[in-house]
Design a protein around this motif. Structure first.
Motif, mmCIF file in Angstrom:
data_model
loop_
_atom_site.group_PDB
_atom_site.id
_atom_site.type_symbol
_atom_site.label_atom_id
_atom_site.label_comp_id
_atom_site.label_asym_id
_atom_site.label_seq_id
_atom_site.Cartn_x
_atom_site.Cartn_y
_atom_site.Cartn_z
ATOM 1 N N ALA A 58 -1.223 -10.589 -14.569
ATOM 2 C CA ALA A 58 -2.179 -10.611 -13.867
ATOM 3 C C ALA A 58 -2.557 -8.549 -14.134
ATOM 4 O O ALA A 58 -3.741 -8.410 -14.005
ATOM 5 C CB ALA A 58 -2.690 -10.619 -12.014
ATOM 6 N N GLU A 59 -1.330 -7.764 -13.887
ATOM 7 C CA GLU A 59 -0.833 -6.623 -14.553
ATOM 8 C C GLU A 59 -1.919 -6.204 -15.649
ATOM 9 O O GLU A 59 -2.763 -4.976 -15.648
ATOM 10 C CB GLU A 59 0.083 -6.211 -14.144
ATOM 11 N N GLN A 60 -1.291 -6.941 -16.739
ATOM 12 C CA GLN A 60 -2.274 -6.870 -18.102
ATOM 13 C C GLN A 60 -3.699 -7.088 -18.749
ATOM 14 O O GLN A 60 -3.853 -6.564 -19.303
ATOM 15 C CB GLN A 60 -0.656 -7.355 -18.808
ATOM 16 N N SER A 61 -4.005 -8.020 -16.970
ATOM 17 C CA SER A 61 -4.722 -8.424 -17.869
ATOM 18 C C SER A 61 -6.477 -7.425 -16.935
ATOM 19 O O SER A 61 -7.718 -7.562 -17.105
ATOM 20 C CB SER A 61 -5.792 -9.871 -16.550
ATOM 21 N N GLY A 62 -5.364 -6.380 -16.882
ATOM 22 C CA GLY A 62 -6.286 -5.378 -15.557
ATOM 23 C C GLY A 62 -6.974 -5.756 -13.634
ATOM 24 O O GLY A 62 -8.100 -5.339 -13.795
ATOM 25 N N LEU A 63 -6.861 -6.260 -13.710
ATOM 26 C CA LEU A 63 -6.876 -7.120 -12.459
ATOM 27 C C LEU A 63 -6.784 -6.020 -11.052
ATOM 28 O O LEU A 63 -5.320 -5.196 -11.208
ATOM 29 C CB LEU A 63 -6.273 -8.269 -11.772
ATOM 30 N N SER A 64 -7.201 -6.468 -9.920
ATOM 31 C CA SER A 64 -6.865 -5.078 -9.320
ATOM 32 C C SER A 64 -5.196 -5.693 -8.585
ATOM 33 O O SER A 64 -5.062 -6.847 -8.520
ATOM 34 C CB SER A 64 -8.225 -4.921 -8.184
ATOM 35 N N GLU A 65 -5.123 -4.247 -7.629
ATOM 36 C CA GLU A 65 -4.233 -4.756 -6.772
ATOM 37 C C GLU A 65 -3.868 -5.878 -5.896
ATOM 38 O O GLU A 65 -3.055 -6.644 -5.712
ATOM 39 C CB GLU A 65 -3.214 -3.903 -6.385
ATOM 40 N N GLU A 66 -4.916 -5.904 -5.031
ATOM 41 C CA GLU A 66 -5.226 -7.590 -4.791
ATOM 42 C C GLU A 66 -4.609 -8.683 -4.854
ATOM 43 O O GLU A 66 -4.356 -9.113 -5.274
ATOM 44 C CB GLU A 66 -6.225 -6.699 -3.551
ATOM 45 N N ASP A 67 -5.396 -8.557 -6.604
ATOM 46 C CA ASP A 67 -5.503 -10.448 -7.092
ATOM 47 C C ASP A 67 -4.873 -9.963 -7.236
ATOM 48 O O ASP A 67 -3.964 -11.190 -7.447
ATOM 49 C CB ASP A 67 -6.720 -9.884 -7.820
ATOM 50 N N THR A 68 -4.355 -8.920 -8.014
ATOM 51 C CA THR A 68 -2.580 -9.386 -8.414
ATOM 52 C C THR A 68 -1.626 -9.508 -7.425
ATOM 53 O O THR A 68 -0.571 -10.705 -7.740
ATOM 54 C CB THR A 68 -1.928 -8.080 -9.251
ATOM 55 N N ALA A 69 -1.510 -9.382 -6.256
ATOM 56 C CA ALA A 69 -0.774 -9.630 -5.085
ATOM 57 C C ALA A 69 -0.584 -11.500 -4.760
ATOM 58 O O ALA A 69 0.275 -12.318 -4.822
ATOM 59 C CB ALA A 69 -0.562 -8.683 -3.785
ATOM 60 N N ARG A 70 -2.337 -11.572 -4.545
ATOM 61 C CA ARG A 70 -2.703 -12.861 -4.588
ATOM 62 C C ARG A 70 -1.815 -14.265 -5.386
ATOM 63 O O ARG A 70 -1.642 -14.957 -4.785
ATOM 64 C CB ARG A 70 -4.414 -13.218 -4.328
ATOM 65 N N ILE A 71 -2.547 -13.386 -6.758
ATOM 66 C CA ILE A 71 -1.882 -14.405 -7.512
ATOM 67 C C ILE A 71 0.169 -14.628 -7.922
ATOM 68 O O ILE A 71 0.383 -15.032 -8.079
ATOM 69 C CB ILE A 71 -2.116 -13.661 -9.241
#
Length: 303
Positions: A58-71
């Motif tokens: 998720a981080e490598q894909s450029g997603l937000s911190e919130e999206d990354t935490a949810r995933i």
């Protein structure tokens, strides 16, 4: 299932917007997921590894911190539905029959039903229900294609498959990292989202996967049972002269200090039933909560 339903209803009656309760509710979900993993001695650390891979992707894909935490949370919860799979199928040491495989394929729907009434359901529903869907439409349970598959599920699906390929099972040895990455590359657009799998390959190039593969927690590699392979899970509190047990064959091992590390030496004995009971991994669960909860908004938790 009835017990889980009663747990859910009890939690729903207590839900409000207080942060301590959010933490308590999230803890309850993660404990349930861990309980499922504890039933399968060959998947020690699977949920932790998938969650860690999913966060990196998720981080490598450029997603937000919130999206990354949810995933990352969804990655830990993705196999929740296996709580309803019979032990004789979940722990089978040979390849599954088609009928048994069809039973296994019910776990995404079961997991979705288990979590659907929970106050924090929105955090993980997509990952639980759709992580076995495939871009070519041959996945399950809905046969979704490409962008119709939620991004959370596409990410978790790649990470789940990579961990399955690199993990040893009773009927096969785990693949090397290189072979598993090659399999992902060869199945881009078929089993795996094309863009996301490219991002996963990019993460692999950084070496960040190397400290997760074959580990049950940060810095804790799985140890080998002389009979079953990498199935021995050490805890952070493990010390020399402790006893650990293979939860597949019940073999007993004694820990010994060796060059600054702990090794497991077989004693030739077998563990008693009370010694084979899994120990709740609160350290791993608390670490995931501490890392993820601050990044989640009130809206994402409450909706």
């Amino acid at each position: 299932m009835k017990l889980l339903s009663r747990m859910m209803k009890s939690l729903e009656r207590r839900v409000d917007q207080a942060a301590p309760l959010h933490k308590s509710l999230l803890h309850s979900l993660l404990v349930m997921a861990w309980t499922v993993e504890a039933r399968d001695p060959y998947t020690g650390g699977h949920l932790w590894r998938v969650s860690r891979y999913a966060r990196l992707l998720a981080e490598q894909s450029g997603l937000s911190e919130e999206d990354t935490a949810r995933i990352a949370i969804g990655g830990f919860l993705h196999d929740l539905g296996k709580i309803a799979i019979p032990d004789h199928i979940l722990n089978k040491k040979d390849r599954l029959t088609q009928e048994e495989y069809d039973t296994i394929k019910t776990h995404p729907e079961i997991g979705w039903r288990v979590i659907s009434g929970h106050p924090l359901a929105a955090l993980a529903e997509a990952g639980i229900l759709y992580h076995h869907e495939r871009p070519d439409g041959t996945g399950y349970p809905r046969g979704l294609r490409s962008a119709a598959i939620p991004e959370d599920a596409r990410i978790i699906g790649i990470c789940d498959a990579f961990d399955a390929m690199t993990s040893t099972r009773p009927y096969r040895k785990g693949m090397s990292k290189e072979d598993a990455l090659s399999a992902i590359e060869q199945n881009q657009g078929k089993q795996f989202d094309h863009a996301l799998s490219n991002h996963f390959l990019a993460v692999a190039d950084t070496g960040k996967l190397d400290h997760i593969i074959g580990h049950s927690d940060e810095g804790i590699p799985l140890r080998n049972c002389v009979v079953c392979g990498p199935t021995l899970v050490f805890k952070r509190h493990q010390q020399a002269n402790d006893y650990v047990y293979c939860r597949s064959c019940a073999a007993e091992y004694r820990t010994e200090a060796c060059n600054g590390d702990l090794v497991a030496t077989p004693t030739g004995k077998r563990g008693q039933p009370w010694q084979l009971q899994p120990e709740l991994d609160t350290t791993t669960i608390d670490a995931l909560i501490q890392q993820s909860l601050p990044a989640l908004s009130e809206l994402s938790i409450a909706r």
